[in-house]
Design an enzyme around this catalytic site. Sequence first.
Site, mmCIF file in Angstrom:
data_model
loop_
_atom_site.group_PDB
_atom_site.id
_atom_site.type_symbol
_atom_site.label_atom_id
_atom_site.label_comp_id
_atom_site.label_asym_id
_atom_site.label_seq_id
_atom_site.Cartn_x
_atom_site.Cartn_y
_atom_site.Cartn_z
ATOM 1 N N GLN A 124 6.734 15.123 -31.423
ATOM 2 C CA GLN A 124 7.655 14.599 -32.674
ATOM 3 C C GLN A 124 9.095 15.129 -32.426
ATOM 4 O O GLN A 124 9.921 14.890 -33.498
ATOM 5 C CB GLN A 124 7.344 15.719 -34.056
ATOM 6 C CG GLN A 124 7.523 17.061 -34.035
ATOM 7 C CD GLN A 124 6.714 17.490 -35.421
ATOM 8 O OE1 GLN A 124 5.547 17.619 -35.277
ATOM 9 N NE2 GLN A 124 7.726 17.983 -36.285
ATOM 10 N N LEU A 174 8.594 31.594 -38.969
ATOM 11 C CA LEU A 174 8.215 31.536 -40.301
ATOM 12 C C LEU A 174 9.139 32.224 -40.919
ATOM 13 O O LEU A 174 9.988 33.152 -40.760
ATOM 14 C CB LEU A 174 6.761 32.248 -40.526
ATOM 15 C CG LEU A 174 5.780 31.516 -39.678
ATOM 16 C CD1 LEU A 174 4.338 32.071 -40.082
ATOM 17 C CD2 LEU A 174 5.318 30.051 -39.967
ATOM 18 N N MET A 196 15.545 26.807 -47.023
ATOM 19 C CA MET A 196 15.017 27.682 -46.076
ATOM 20 C C MET A 196 14.551 26.586 -45.088
ATOM 21 O O MET A 196 13.790 25.713 -45.075
ATOM 22 C CB MET A 196 13.916 28.719 -46.480
ATOM 23 C CG MET A 196 14.561 29.780 -47.250
ATOM 24 S SD MET A 196 13.517 31.170 -47.364
ATOM 25 C CE MET A 196 14.359 32.181 -48.375
ATOM 26 N N SER A 197 14.832 27.040 -43.723
ATOM 27 C CA SER A 197 14.539 26.287 -42.527
ATOM 28 C C SER A 197 14.450 27.136 -41.206
ATOM 29 O O SER A 197 15.232 28.000 -41.290
ATOM 30 C CB SER A 197 15.391 24.977 -42.546
ATOM 31 O OG SER A 197 15.101 24.343 -41.011
ATOM 32 N N GLY A 206 5.920 27.558 -36.747
ATOM 33 C CA GLY A 206 6.431 28.707 -36.643
ATOM 34 C C GLY A 206 7.968 29.094 -36.825
ATOM 35 O O GLY A 206 8.377 28.579 -37.616
ATOM 36 N N HIS A 252 7.467 28.809 -45.703
ATOM 37 C CA HIS A 252 6.298 28.683 -45.133
ATOM 38 C C HIS A 252 5.140 29.559 -45.976
ATOM 39 O O HIS A 252 4.254 29.364 -46.233
ATOM 40 C CB HIS A 252 6.129 29.035 -43.586
ATOM 41 C CG HIS A 252 7.004 28.347 -42.629
ATOM 42 N ND1 HIS A 252 8.115 28.832 -42.127
ATOM 43 C CD2 HIS A 252 6.914 27.048 -42.520
ATOM 44 C CE1 HIS A 252 8.516 27.914 -41.306
ATOM 45 N NE2 HIS A 252 7.906 26.644 -41.564
ATOM 46 N N ASP A 307 10.336 18.501 -46.666
ATOM 47 C CA ASP A 307 10.056 17.605 -45.778
ATOM 48 C C ASP A 307 9.514 16.282 -46.661
ATOM 49 O O ASP A 307 8.275 16.071 -46.413
ATOM 50 C CB ASP A 307 9.355 17.910 -44.688
ATOM 51 C CG ASP A 307 10.021 19.107 -44.057
ATOM 52 O OD1 ASP A 307 10.837 18.757 -42.988
ATOM 53 O OD2 ASP A 307 9.643 20.401 -44.019
HETATM 54 P P1 AMP Z 1 7.841 23.183 -40.247
HETATM 55 O O1 AMP Z 1 7.423 24.668 -39.324
HETATM 56 O O2 AMP Z 1 9.274 23.287 -40.409
HETATM 57 O O3 AMP Z 1 7.145 22.232 -39.626
HETATM 58 O O4 AMP Z 1 7.299 23.406 -41.677
HETATM 59 C C1 AMP Z 1 6.095 23.488 -42.004
HETATM 60 C C2 AMP Z 1 5.468 23.385 -43.377
HETATM 61 O O5 AMP Z 1 6.582 24.511 -44.161
HETATM 62 C C3 AMP Z 1 6.030 21.752 -43.844
HETATM 63 O O6 AMP Z 1 4.980 21.455 -44.656
HETATM 64 C C4 AMP Z 1 7.335 21.891 -44.608
HETATM 65 O O7 AMP Z 1 7.677 21.067 -45.546
HETATM 66 C C5 AMP Z 1 7.266 23.543 -45.059
HETATM 67 N N1 AMP Z 1 8.415 24.165 -45.206
HETATM 68 C C6 AMP Z 1 9.604 24.205 -44.503
HETATM 69 N N2 AMP Z 1 10.693 24.379 -45.289
HETATM 70 C C7 AMP Z 1 10.234 24.814 -46.412
HETATM 71 C C8 AMP Z 1 10.988 25.441 -47.753
HETATM 72 N N3 AMP Z 1 12.235 25.891 -47.534
HETATM 73 N N4 AMP Z 1 10.174 25.533 -48.810
HETATM 74 C C9 AMP Z 1 8.903 25.195 -48.700
HETATM 75 N N5 AMP Z 1 8.229 24.429 -47.820
HETATM 76 C C10 AMP Z 1 8.887 24.567 -46.588
#
Ligand code: AMP
Length: 285
Positions: free
Chosen positions: A61, A33, A184-185, A31, A37, A150
């Site tokens: 995790q 987002l 992006m994060s 989430g 995402h 990731d």
């Molecule tokens: P998360 O919500 O951080 O657990 O990420 C969920 C999914 O989104 C994972 O497969 C991440 O690798 C992917 N993701 C997170 N940040 C990015 C990004 N900047 N670009 C592409 N995919 C991403």
Amino acid sequence: MHLVTTVAGVRSRRRELWRAGRTVAFVPTMGALHAGHLSLVDHAAGLADEVWASVFVNPAQFGPGEDLDAYPRDLERDRALLEERGVRLLFAPSAKEMYRRPAVVRVAVPELSAGLCGAHRPGHFDGVALVVTKLLNVVQPEVLVLGAKDWQQSVVIRRLVDDLDIPVRVEVAPTVREADGLAMSSRNAYLLGDDRERATVVRRALRAGAELIMAGERSRATVEAAMAGVVAAEPPARLQYTAVVDPQTLVPRDPIAGPSSLLAMAVTIGTTRLIDNLLVESERC
Ligand code: AMP
């Protein structure tokens, strides 16, 4: 879009799709987002009849002292973004629904989890492996879409799916970045004031490493030292690790050889931990 909070609810909807002969591409997330995402959703749309997503901040995790409680959560916003993007089902279970009782079963890929981020987050990839296994068993998608940001996680999950014969195709989509190169994060929301600008140090360090390799440098120590030097020049950013590894096995490349190498790193700025990576085609250089 269906918002489903129970395992039984997902299974029932999945049965309907099987009867209709429709396929699912699945995008698991925690989430908060962002465009990264949503790019996975777009990627998934071309791979199956329906895109399903999940939002679940997986306690398994997070280690002690990590940001489980502080992790940004806004389900209503996430729901609206996913619906707008054409997602047909959002699975947003509670922790109690996912872990009805304390899990005694362990799912682990130790060889691929020991280094890089795993060395600094003990148990993290076991938690990821467990929740992804559970989510795949619940959703049973034809395709699983993950992000290259990731990278280690994608390598762990590919191996998990392969070794356990889980019938799903794993697709990894490229990292989406801000205009200044910052990956992006959801955790970027923690970066306040000057720290947001300093965060570009991660991308700058990766590029410095890549440039050295492209100029012919083959010593891992030299490349890693150059990357560390870029971070050292940007206090209070602090290096957690740099690595030059085989992109598939994550084994350190020393000397740097083979068709491509992965540069990966983690940096902390205050309490915010940032990770990123860059694939370098070393053989063509
Ligand atoms: P998360 O919500 O951080 O657990 O990420 C969920 C999914 O989104 C994972 O497969 C991440 O690798 C992917 N993701 C997170 N940040 C990015 C990004 N900047 N670009 C592409 N995919 C991403």
